[in-house]
Design a protein around this motif. Structure first.
Motif, PDB file in Angstrom:
ATOM      1  N   LEU A  44      -1.894 -48.169  -0.641  1.00 22.34           N
ATOM      2  CA  LEU A  44      -1.208 -47.521   0.569  1.00 22.34           C
ATOM      3  C   LEU A  44      -0.629 -48.661   1.385  1.00 22.34           C
ATOM      4  CD1 LEU A  44      -3.484 -44.407   1.450  1.00 22.34           C
ATOM      5  CD2 LEU A  44      -1.250 -44.559  -0.056  1.00 22.34           C
ATOM      6  N   PRO A  45      -1.597 -49.504   1.670  1.00 20.94           N
ATOM      7  CA  PRO A  45      -0.886 -50.822   2.538  1.00 20.94           C
ATOM      8  C   PRO A  45       0.578 -51.322   2.090  1.00 20.94           C
ATOM      9  CG  PRO A  45      -3.056 -51.319   2.565  1.00 20.94           C
ATOM     10  CD  PRO A  45      -2.689 -50.420   1.514  1.00 20.94           C
ATOM     11  N   ILE A  46       0.650 -51.311   0.662  1.00 20.32           N
ATOM     12  CA  ILE A  46       1.858 -51.476   0.275  1.00 20.32           C
ATOM     13  C   ILE A  46       3.056 -50.211   0.219  1.00 20.32           C
ATOM     14  CG2 ILE A  46       3.200 -52.395  -1.660  1.00 20.32           C
ATOM     15  CD1 ILE A  46       0.592 -53.345  -2.939  1.00 20.32           C
ATOM     16  N   LEU A 103       8.125 -42.247  -3.500  1.00 21.06           N
ATOM     17  CA  LEU A 103       7.429 -40.899  -3.536  1.00 21.06           C
ATOM     18  C   LEU A 103       6.775 -40.715  -5.114  1.00 21.06           C
ATOM     19  CD1 LEU A 103       9.342 -38.252  -1.367  1.00 21.06           C
ATOM     20  CD2 LEU A 103       6.929 -39.212  -0.964  1.00 21.06           C
ATOM     21  N   THR A 104       7.713 -41.059  -6.004  1.00 25.04           N
ATOM     22  CA  THR A 104       7.105 -40.870  -7.305  1.00 25.04           C
ATOM     23  C   THR A 104       5.696 -41.753  -7.440  1.00 25.04           C
ATOM     24  OG1 THR A 104       8.826 -42.282  -7.891  1.00 25.04           O
ATOM     25  CG2 THR A 104       9.263 -39.939  -8.507  1.00 25.04           C
ATOM     26  N   ALA A 105       6.120 -42.846  -6.750  1.00 27.28           N
ATOM     27  CA  ALA A 105       4.634 -44.112  -7.087  1.00 27.28           C
ATOM     28  C   ALA A 105       3.555 -43.191  -6.215  1.00 27.28           C
ATOM     29  CB  ALA A 105       5.199 -45.274  -6.266  1.00 27.28           C
ATOM     30  N   ILE A 106       3.774 -42.711  -4.996  1.00 30.60           N
ATOM     31  CA  ILE A 106       2.637 -42.224  -4.247  1.00 30.60           C
ATOM     32  C   ILE A 106       1.931 -40.881  -4.760  1.00 30.60           C
ATOM     33  CG2 ILE A 106       1.856 -41.638  -1.810  1.00 30.60           C
ATOM     34  CD1 ILE A 106       3.757 -43.312  -0.843  1.00 30.60           C
ATOM     35  N   ALA A 144       8.949 -40.880 -14.972  1.00 35.26           N
ATOM     36  CA  ALA A 144       9.484 -42.264 -14.713  1.00 35.26           C
ATOM     37  C   ALA A 144      11.200 -41.660 -14.460  1.00 35.26           C
ATOM     38  CB  ALA A 144       9.384 -43.257 -16.177  1.00 35.26           C
ATOM     39  N   LEU A 145      11.510 -40.670 -14.928  1.00 34.82           N
ATOM     40  CA  LEU A 145      13.081 -40.144 -14.500  1.00 34.82           C
ATOM     41  C   LEU A 145      13.412 -40.442 -13.099  1.00 34.82           C
ATOM     42  CD1 LEU A 145      15.787 -40.021 -15.935  1.00 34.82           C
ATOM     43  CD2 LEU A 145      15.244 -37.346 -15.643  1.00 34.82           C
ATOM     44  N   PRO A 146      12.473 -39.667 -12.181  1.00 40.41           N
ATOM     45  CA  PRO A 146      12.801 -39.771 -10.630  1.00 40.41           C
ATOM     46  C   PRO A 146      12.788 -40.992 -10.348  1.00 40.41           C
ATOM     47  CG  PRO A 146      11.210 -37.871 -11.314  1.00 40.41           C
ATOM     48  CD  PRO A 146      11.485 -38.688 -12.583  1.00 40.41           C
ATOM     49  N   PHE A 147      12.065 -41.861 -10.713  1.00 44.07           N
ATOM     50  CA  PHE A 147      11.791 -43.262 -10.307  1.00 44.07           C
ATOM     51  C   PHE A 147      13.019 -43.951 -10.475  1.00 44.07           C
ATOM     52  CE2 PHE A 147      10.569 -47.683 -10.373  1.00 44.07           C
ATOM     53  CZ  PHE A 147       9.808 -47.850  -9.269  1.00 44.07           C
ATOM     54  N   ASP A 148      13.631 -43.732 -11.755  1.00 44.56           N
ATOM     55  CA  ASP A 148      14.975 -44.460 -12.125  1.00 44.56           C
ATOM     56  C   ASP A 148      16.036 -43.755 -11.452  1.00 44.56           C
ATOM     57  OD1 ASP A 148      14.565 -46.297 -13.963  1.00 44.56           O
ATOM     58  OD2 ASP A 148      14.802 -45.389 -15.879  1.00 44.56           O
ATOM     59  N   ILE A 149      15.893 -42.597 -11.031  1.00 43.34           N
ATOM     60  CA  ILE A 149      16.971 -42.100 -10.243  1.00 43.34           C
ATOM     61  C   ILE A 149      17.179 -42.810  -8.904  1.00 43.34           C
ATOM     62  CG2 ILE A 149      17.983 -39.952  -9.030  1.00 43.34           C
ATOM     63  CD1 ILE A 149      16.814 -38.305 -11.511  1.00 43.34           C
ATOM     64  N   GLU A 189       1.470 -43.521 -11.744  1.00 44.06           N
ATOM     65  CA  GLU A 189       0.766 -42.941 -12.935  1.00 44.06           C
ATOM     66  C   GLU A 189       1.954 -42.021 -13.419  1.00 44.06           C
ATOM     67  OE1 GLU A 189      -3.161 -42.563 -13.522  1.00 44.06           O
ATOM     68  OE2 GLU A 189      -3.128 -41.186 -15.063  1.00 44.06           O
ATOM     69  N   HIS A 190       2.180 -41.934 -14.739  1.00 46.18           N
ATOM     70  CA  HIS A 190       3.430 -40.892 -15.222  1.00 46.18           C
ATOM     71  C   HIS A 190       2.888 -40.100 -15.859  1.00 46.18           C
ATOM     72  CE1 HIS A 190       6.562 -43.195 -13.155  1.00 46.18           C
ATOM     73  NE2 HIS A 190       6.197 -44.222 -13.655  1.00 46.18           N
ATOM     74  N   ALA A 191       3.716 -38.996 -16.027  1.00 41.67           N
ATOM     75  CA  ALA A 191       3.443 -37.926 -17.173  1.00 41.67           C
ATOM     76  C   ALA A 191       4.547 -37.646 -17.912  1.00 41.67           C
ATOM     77  CB  ALA A 191       3.108 -36.507 -16.348  1.00 41.67           C
ATOM     78  N   ALA A 192       4.600 -36.998 -19.143  1.00 40.83           N
ATOM     79  CA  ALA A 192       5.635 -36.779 -19.945  1.00 40.83           C
ATOM     80  C   ALA A 192       5.749 -35.195 -20.283  1.00 40.83           C
ATOM     81  CB  ALA A 192       5.626 -37.731 -21.102  1.00 40.83           C
ATOM     82  N   TRP A 193       6.825 -34.709 -20.456  1.00 36.87           N
ATOM     83  CA  TRP A 193       6.726 -33.218 -20.868  1.00 36.87           C
ATOM     84  C   TRP A 193       7.824 -33.117 -22.116  1.00 36.87           C
ATOM     85  CZ3 TRP A 193       7.119 -34.745 -15.910  1.00 36.87           C
ATOM     86  CH2 TRP A 193       6.124 -34.294 -14.881  1.00 36.87           C
TER      87      TRP A 193
END
Lengths: 182, 499
Positions: free
Chosen positions: B7-9, A80-83, A113-118, A94-98
């Motif tokens: 998306l296909p990935i 989900l963090t990727a999509i 990137a933190l949720p991805f790492d989680i 794409e990542h954002a920083a606060w």
């Protein structure tokens, strides 16, 4: 399963500190050595202590969530963090920083990137839980080991031959189920 | 349009995550798998149309520009492969649901199948050598689980061969990757295409050969194919079908992509590829003749067919590459349909050994028809799609005056036809010589359960559609080939005009 007082007590002391260390690795991972994978492995080490102390039952008590839920949930968070950036018109991953000033902690930087790492942390954790689930307990083997430790060779022998029969019965069942399958 | 590229990935991977969580309900897993693969198919078709109309589509993941970030690229070749693979993955999933078996017994089937789908899509869209390694690993990790699912002793034994050979290939891949990075300082395909020509020619050729070996193991080239006919047939039916249809061709795709894009004309391995191709064709088909088991015969034919694709690639002409592209996607469809039919034969006749089944055409004529169409096409009889593909390969070979290889290919074609008639005579005509080891299941009047029959029929129909639409599909392959021979188009699309 035979519980050993010394092991039980020391695991109780060490378990939570290792979990905290794993969380530290998880959060520190953005700029320092660590990250979701390392954190997950550290948490896995903590779980292995519980397994050594009390077998699978003890591991289940430590993590009431089922392993596949943890693993699937982790993968879900990661994907989900990727999509999500795509939905807001940005690129994949794409990542954002606060940055924020929080009392006591000072300036805290948070990145997406933190949720991805989680997510990675949870996948690794789920995988390790699944492995211990698969290893399981083998009461019969415990008995045999216990008997041979006590020097009771005769009993150990009989348990081992029981085990052998058990194995054969299992093999038969497996064959039958395979035949049904096909 | 570029937003669709990841998306296909991503969709199959997301679906795999949900599929793990809802593992207790097989029904929910099925719905998730079908929805994910159906939407992937639709997106792939949209991407192919987009790439054909607007030229090469590029997405930079993380928003980082080309050589820094990971580029995802869909050109015509990727688009064609994406659509074909998505269609096959969907059809085989439906087949697996209809069959029950491993799909019903194992909670991990759906998640692993979806991870495999994601890995295939990632291999086909990535514009980055390291990312290609990651995508291959995704595919392989999932395939290790799928190939041994069921846990029979022979499965584990041949699964071991598969795992070991794949690990060796992966290790070699990562070593080559490190060497390439040391020599050029980049792993981005487009960037590599600019920097590899600056290397000494010996180094260039070494890299070309090393990458050919890495992907050759995956694709099943001579002499690296030995693991393939041993490990594929023992996997569960639908898994064999998708592995045989798709995985080796992903290796072929990687060979086509790297050999055409990364290396300048003087480092291209034309002659080596032609020699390897002839040997692959011949050894594969001779191996097939000696076999008795349908799955093993067809597995050897995978190897033999790979030879044709590499032959066409080795010519490095528009006609040759167009033939290679056309042959590859046509072969994915044919191989998948043949192995799906084999799965049905195994169910109906109780065995896939030709000595143990027979006379199937009497009880299940539809099964015979569904075998005959792709089998004749595979052998290259007109008017089927396989004829168009083979004719294109021969035509390209003749244009380049490669008479010896054309001769080998023609001879191998005859032997392929012999193999197919052997299967036909053994399984569909006559009587079995021995009793099958399992009880034949002749309860269905059609020849098999409706879902299995329908999905197999759908793949056969797609194969027939290739024949009907051979002309537009061939001109699409030709446009893809032109792109491949003009790497500058790929490079400028990815690097955004910068050198």
């Amino acid at each position: 399963m035979k519980r050993l007082l010394v092991v039980d007590t020391s695991v109780r002391v060490v378990f939570h500190s290792i979990l905290v260390l794993s969380l530290y690795f998880l959060f520190a991972g953005h700029n320092q050595p660590g990250g979701g994978f390392v954190g997950g492995l550290t948490a896995g080490a903590a779980i292995s202590f519980r397994y050594v102390a009390g077998g699978v039952a003890e591991v289940r008590r430590a993590f009431p969530l089922r392993p596949w839920t943890i693993m699937g949930g982790g993968l879900l968070i990661g994907v989900l963090t990727a999509i999500l950036p795509i939905l807001s018109g940005n690129a994949l991953l794409e990542h954002a920083a606060w940055e924020a000033d929080i009392a006591i902690l000072g300036t805290v930087k948070a990145t997406s990137a933190l949720p991805f790492d989680i997510g990675v942390y949870l996948v690794v954790l789920g995988l390790i839980l699944m492995m211990f689930e698969a290893f399981g307990d083998d009461e019969a083997i415990d008995e045999a080991v216990g008997a041979s430790v006590r020097g009771d060779a005769l009993e150990a022998d009989s348990v081992v031959s029981d085990l052998f029969e058990l194995e054969q019965i299992r093999e038969l069942q497996l064959r039958r189920s395979r035949r049904d399958q096909l | 349009m570029t937003a669709l590229i990841p998306l296909p990935i991503a969709i199959p991977l997301l679906a795999a995550a949900i599929s793990v969580i809802v593992g207790r309900s097989r029904q929910a897993q099925r719905v998730i798998g079908l929805v994910a693969l159906a939407s992937t198919t639709a997106i792939s078709i949209a991407l192919l149309i987009g790439a054909d109309r607007d030229g090469i589509l590029v997405a930079q993941s993380g928003g980082w520009p080309a050589p820094i970030g990971i580029s995802l690229v869909v050109d015509r070749l990727s688009g064609i492969m994406l659509v074909t693979s998505a269609l096959m993955l969907l059809a085989v999933l439906i087949f697996a649901i209809g069959q029950g078996g491993v799909e019903r017994q194992h909670v991990a089937f759906h998640p692993m199948y979806l991870v495999l789908a994601s890995g295939v899509a990632a291999s086909l869209t990535t514009g980055d050598l390291f990312n290609l390694f990651v995508a291959f690993e995704m595919m392989l990790a999932a395939s290790y689980v799928l190939i041994t699912m069921g846990g029979r002793a022979d499965q584990v034994r041949s699964g071991m061969t598969y795992v070991v050979i794949s690990l060796v290939a992966s290790t070699f891949f990562i070593v080559v990757l490190a060497l390439v990075y040391t020599a050029t300082g980049t792993v981005n395909f487009a960037d590599l295409a600019g920097r590899i020509p600056q290397l000494p020619q010996g180094t260039q050729v070494m890299f070309a050969v090393a990458l050919l070996v890495v992907f050759g193991i995956k694709a099943g080239l001579f002499p690296l194919f030995f693991w393939l006919p041993d490990s594929y047939p023992t996997a569960p039916g639908p898994v064999t079908a998708i592995f045989a249809g798709l995985l080796t061709k992903v290796g072929v795709y990687a060979i086509i992509r790297t050999q055409t894009l990364l290396f300048p004309a003087e480092a291209q391995l034309g002659t080596l590829l032609l020699v390897v191709a002839s040997l692959t064709m011949a050894v594969g088909v001779f191996g097939a003749i000696a076999q008795d088991d349908m799955k093993r015969i067809l597995s050897f034919h995978i190897v033999s067919q790979i030879g044709y694709m590499i032959f066409a690639l080795g010519l490095f002409t528009v006609a040759g590459l167009a033939a290679a592209v056309f042959y590859t996607f046509n072969n994915i469809i044919l191989k998948t349909s043949l192995l799906l039919v084999t799965g049905l034969v195994e169910r109906r006749g109780g065995s896939s050994r030709l000595s143990e089944v027979g006379g199937l055409v009497r009880g299940a004529p539809l099964l015979g028809l569904m075998f005959a169409l792709p089998a004749l096409s595979l052998a290259g009889l007109p008017p089927f799609g396989g004829f168009v593909a083979k004719f294109a390969v021969f035509d390209a070979g003749v244009q380049s005056s490669e008479w010896v290889v054309v001769g080998v290919a023609a001879f191998v074609s005859l032997l392929t036809l012999y193999s197919m008639t052997k299967i036909w005579a053994g399984a569909f005509w006559g009587d079995p010589d021995d009793r099958p080891r399992q009880r034949p299941d002749t309860s269905d009047t059609l020849g098999g359960p409706a879902l299995m029959m329908a999905s197999t029929a759908a793949v056969v129909v797609i194969g027939v559609a290739v024949m009907i639409f051979a002309r537009p599909l061939y001109s699409l392959s030709e446009r893809a080939a032109e792109d491949l021979l003009e790497p500058i188009r790929y490079v400028s699309a990815v690097m955004g005009g910068r050198p």
